[in-house]
Scaffold this motif. Structure first.
Motif, PDB file in Angstrom:
ATOM      1  N   GLU A 207      -6.485 -13.131  -7.266  1.00 25.24           N
ATOM      2  CA  GLU A 207      -5.797 -12.846  -6.001  1.00 25.24           C
ATOM      3  C   GLU A 207      -4.552 -12.004  -6.217  1.00 25.24           C
ATOM      4  O   GLU A 207      -4.158 -11.220  -5.350  1.00 25.24           O
ATOM      5  N   GLY A 208      -3.926 -12.122  -7.387  1.00 23.49           N
ATOM      6  CA  GLY A 208      -2.763 -11.298  -7.687  1.00 23.49           C
ATOM      7  C   GLY A 208      -3.128  -9.917  -8.189  1.00 23.49           C
ATOM      8  O   GLY A 208      -2.346  -8.970  -8.068  1.00 23.49           O
ATOM      9  N   MET A 209      -4.338  -9.792  -8.741  1.00 20.97           N
ATOM     10  CA  MET A 209      -4.773  -8.524  -9.309  1.00 20.97           C
ATOM     11  C   MET A 209      -5.416  -7.603  -8.267  1.00 20.97           C
ATOM     12  O   MET A 209      -5.478  -6.388  -8.457  1.00 20.97           O
ATOM     13  N   LEU A 210      -5.891  -8.196  -7.163  1.00 17.61           N
ATOM     14  CA  LEU A 210      -6.687  -7.447  -6.199  1.00 17.61           C
ATOM     15  C   LEU A 210      -5.978  -6.209  -5.667  1.00 17.61           C
ATOM     16  O   LEU A 210      -6.585  -5.156  -5.509  1.00 17.61           O
ATOM     17  N   SER A 211      -4.685  -6.319  -5.428  1.00 14.36           N
ATOM     18  CA  SER A 211      -3.952  -5.198  -4.836  1.00 14.36           C
ATOM     19  C   SER A 211      -3.223  -4.352  -5.862  1.00 14.36           C
ATOM     20  O   SER A 211      -2.387  -3.511  -5.496  1.00 14.36           O
ATOM     21  N   MET A 212      -3.561  -4.507  -7.135  1.00 18.77           N
ATOM     22  CA  MET A 212      -2.786  -3.825  -8.169  1.00 18.77           C
ATOM     23  C   MET A 212      -3.109  -2.340  -8.329  1.00 18.77           C
ATOM     24  O   MET A 212      -2.575  -1.681  -9.216  1.00 18.77           O
ATOM     25  N   LYS A 213      -3.961  -1.800  -7.457  1.00 20.69           N
ATOM     26  CA  LYS A 213      -4.045  -0.343  -7.365  1.00 20.69           C
ATOM     27  C   LYS A 213      -2.735   0.234  -6.840  1.00 20.69           C
ATOM     28  O   LYS A 213      -2.444   1.419  -7.032  1.00 20.69           O
ATOM     29  N   CYS A 214      -1.932  -0.615  -6.181  1.00 22.90           N
ATOM     30  CA  CYS A 214      -0.677  -0.130  -5.583  1.00 22.90           C
ATOM     31  C   CYS A 214       0.447  -0.032  -6.592  1.00 22.90           C
ATOM     32  O   CYS A 214       1.562   0.360  -6.235  1.00 22.90           O
ATOM     33  N   ASP A 215       0.184  -0.374  -7.874  1.00 20.77           N
ATOM     34  CA  ASP A 215       1.277  -0.436  -8.836  1.00 20.77           C
ATOM     35  C   ASP A 215       1.748   0.939  -9.290  1.00 20.77           C
ATOM     36  O   ASP A 215       2.639   1.040 -10.128  1.00 20.77           O
ATOM     37  N   MET A 216       1.115   1.984  -8.748  1.00 24.40           N
ATOM     38  CA  MET A 216       1.632   3.336  -8.972  1.00 24.40           C
ATOM     39  C   MET A 216       2.435   3.791  -7.751  1.00 24.40           C
ATOM     40  O   MET A 216       2.714   4.978  -7.586  1.00 24.40           O
ATOM     41  N   GLY A 217       2.822   2.830  -6.901  1.00 26.89           N
ATOM     42  CA  GLY A 217       3.541   3.170  -5.678  1.00 26.89           C
ATOM     43  C   GLY A 217       4.867   3.872  -5.912  1.00 26.89           C
ATOM     44  O   GLY A 217       5.303   4.681  -5.091  1.00 26.89           O
ATOM     45  N   GLY A 218       5.516   3.573  -7.023  1.00 26.88           N
ATOM     46  CA  GLY A 218       6.779   4.255  -7.315  1.00 26.88           C
ATOM     47  C   GLY A 218       6.582   5.740  -7.531  1.00 26.88           C
ATOM     48  O   GLY A 218       7.351   6.569  -7.015  1.00 26.88           O
ATOM     49  N   ALA A 219       5.537   6.102  -8.288  1.00 27.42           N
ATOM     50  CA  ALA A 219       5.241   7.516  -8.528  1.00 27.42           C
ATOM     51  C   ALA A 219       4.928   8.225  -7.211  1.00 27.42           C
ATOM     52  O   ALA A 219       5.448   9.316  -6.935  1.00 27.42           O
ATOM     53  N   ALA A 220       4.078   7.621  -6.387  1.00 29.61           N
ATOM     54  CA  ALA A 220       3.721   8.239  -5.111  1.00 29.61           C
ATOM     55  C   ALA A 220       4.936   8.373  -4.205  1.00 29.61           C
ATOM     56  O   ALA A 220       5.094   9.386  -3.507  1.00 29.61           O
ATOM     57  N   THR A 221       5.801   7.366  -4.213  1.00 27.44           N
ATOM     58  CA  THR A 221       6.949   7.364  -3.295  1.00 27.44           C
ATOM     59  C   THR A 221       7.989   8.408  -3.684  1.00 27.44           C
ATOM     60  O   THR A 221       8.547   9.097  -2.816  1.00 27.44           O
ATOM     61  N   VAL A 222       8.272   8.566  -4.988  1.00 24.25           N
ATOM     62  CA  VAL A 222       9.264   9.585  -5.363  1.00 24.25           C
ATOM     63  C   VAL A 222       8.732  10.983  -5.085  1.00 24.25           C
ATOM     64  O   VAL A 222       9.486  11.876  -4.662  1.00 24.25           O
ATOM     65  N   VAL A 223       7.428  11.191  -5.293  1.00 28.45           N
ATOM     66  CA  VAL A 223       6.857  12.516  -5.017  1.00 28.45           C
ATOM     67  C   VAL A 223       6.822  12.763  -3.509  1.00 28.45           C
ATOM     68  O   VAL A 223       7.125  13.863  -3.042  1.00 28.45           O
ATOM     69  N   GLY A 224       6.460  11.731  -2.726  1.00 30.67           N
ATOM     70  CA  GLY A 224       6.521  11.880  -1.277  1.00 30.67           C
ATOM     71  C   GLY A 224       7.926  12.187  -0.795  1.00 30.67           C
ATOM     72  O   GLY A 224       8.122  13.012   0.104  1.00 30.67           O
ATOM     73  N   GLY A 225       8.930  11.545  -1.408  1.00 33.07           N
ATOM     74  CA  GLY A 225      10.321  11.816  -1.040  1.00 33.07           C
ATOM     75  C   GLY A 225      10.751  13.224  -1.381  1.00 33.07           C
ATOM     76  O   GLY A 225      11.411  13.904  -0.587  1.00 33.07           O
ATOM     77  N   LEU A 226      10.361  13.696  -2.582  1.00 34.48           N
ATOM     78  CA  LEU A 226      10.686  15.074  -2.945  1.00 34.48           C
ATOM     79  C   LEU A 226       9.981  16.047  -2.007  1.00 34.48           C
ATOM     80  O   LEU A 226      10.571  17.040  -1.571  1.00 34.48           O
TER      81      LEU A 226
END
Length: 427
Positions: A207-226
């Protein structure tokens, strides 16, 4: 496909409208009834979820909407499972809304992608390619991949990612609008790009691993911000460091008890292979510091402790540089993004002691023990300048929702990208 016109109204709700309902329909028109002037954005978000549930795909905002009202609708109406098209009001706000929406969609879609389709190299390439579509001649990139990481001394990313057959990557993306290679780097962004996090040998429950595709969210968020900052007219040189890896189990994976020696000489004992984000970010922060940039922002889905403290609505901000922390907090408020400052002092560097190295990467307790989010930030502070001047850490507790709520769809939120964009522009 028919278009539904969406209006805001303060008129009394029709008598047939169920108690608590915010939406009424009249043919191809829908009305969002604002019943509380102090909570208009929340009401709009809830109404957008109702309209999304009706299967609408093409909507046109009509009548009298302020910019943040339009944006609140877009945040909640745009779900992962269906394409949606929103026509903004044709006024002075339209270009800004289009820019935000483009950056938000990029960020959300990247985070929502399946882990099979999102290897470390593919993530790095997708980020580079998108930025190049915005400004083709001002963006260059360089990827340090696999064994080259070890050769060049980027041991954190290498060790975390070596258990996967898909190699880890340190992606360096350079936005240089002047095109002068000697132009000073005025800001750096560092993003955690763990494309899937099993926890390694400190394995997560299903149940904790199921959503761990989101663990690259920091990379996506900084690029989205730039990307948003570029669309808003940013003319400063910015370098992005994406720390990309899959944290998997294999005969070649890193183990508890291993010690990593970083470029700056810091030795780190591994007491939890699920505290991998800080290990990869350490490399990114050192690489960013080497540029001499006066501003470094890192973003990561780093700790469950931040989520426990702040819930789904706020990202956590940490800084030793309290002046910078106050400014970024103000930018978040101006951009209507939930953020909250959590404690960070130099003594947090010593909160994860080791008998065998300068520090451990966590404590051998569930969730890293008390103060886990601050202790993680303290670990990161070892890899910037001694006083942390010009550095801020964003723990993205609000980056992803495993389930839909009455305000937001399931999946990535992209929250934080507007704050990053404003910080890059304002400094």
């Amino acid at each position: 496909m028919s278009t539904c016109a969406i209006y805001l109204t303060t008129a009394p709700k029709p008598t047939y409208l169920a108690k608590g309902s915010l939406v009424s329909l009249d043919g191809n028109q829908a009305y969002i009834h604002l019943v509380d002037a102090t909570g208009e954005l929340t009401q709009i978000q809830k109404a957008a979820r109702v309209l999304d549930g009706m299967g609408l795909q093409h909507v046109k905002l009509q009548g009298d909407w302020q910019i943040e009202q339009q944006w609140a609708f877009a945040l909640s109406f745009t779900a992962a499972k269906k394409p949606s098209q929103i026509e903004w009001l044709d006024n002075k706000d339209r270009a800004e809304l289009q820019h935000r929406f483009q950056a938000m969609q990029f960020t959300r879609q990247l985070i929502n992608a399946t882990p099979e389709d999102q290897s470390p190299e593919l993530l790095a390439q997708a980020c580079s390619d998108w930025l190049k579509t915005l400004t083709p001649h001002a963006v260059t990139s360089n990827f340090i991949v696999g064994e080259d990481l070890k050769t060049q001394g980027w041991h954190g990313i290498y060790q975390v990612g070596r258990g996967s057959t898909r190699p880890p990557v340190l992606a360096v993306i350079d936005f240089n609008p002047s095109k002068d290679p000697k132009s000073p780097v005025e800001a750096c962004l560092v993003g955690k790009g763990i494309t899937f996090d099993s926890g390694g040998y400190s394995i997560k429950a299903s149940e904790g691993m199921l959503s761990m595709k989101c663990d690259m969210g920091g990379a996506a968020t900084v690029v989205g911000g730039l990307g948003l900052a570029i669309l808003r007219g940013l003319n400063k040189r910015v370098k992005v460091f994406l720390c990309c890896a899959e944290n998997l189990i294999s005969g070649h994976a890193y183990k508890l008890g291993d010690i990593i020696t970083y470029k700056n000489g810091t030795t780190v004992e591994i007491v939890n292979t699920d505290a991998e984000g800080r290990l990869v970010l350490a490399d990114g922060l050192m690489a960013a510091s080497e540029t001499g940039a006066p501003l470094i922002i890192d973003a990561a889905t780093l700790t469950g402790a931040a989520h426990v403290a702040l819930g789904d609505e706020y990202n956590a901000l940490f800084a030793l540089d309290k002046s910078l922390q106050s400014r970024v907090m103000a930018y978040a408020q101006q951009e209507n993004e939930g953020a909250w400052c959590l404690p960070l002092e130099k003594f947090h560097r010593e909160k994860c002691p080791s008998h065998f190295a300068d520090t451990a990467n966590s404590r051998a307790q569930k969730g890293g023990g008390s103060g886990g989010a601050s202790n993680a930030a303290g670990f990161l502070s070892r890899f910037v300048n001694e006083d942390g001047t010009g550095w801020i850490h964003m723990d993205l507790a609000a980056a992803y929702n495993a389930n839909a709520s009455n305000m937001l769809p399931a999946g990535a939120t992209a929250q934080g990208f507007r704050t990053i964009a404003r910080t890059l522009i304002e400094g």
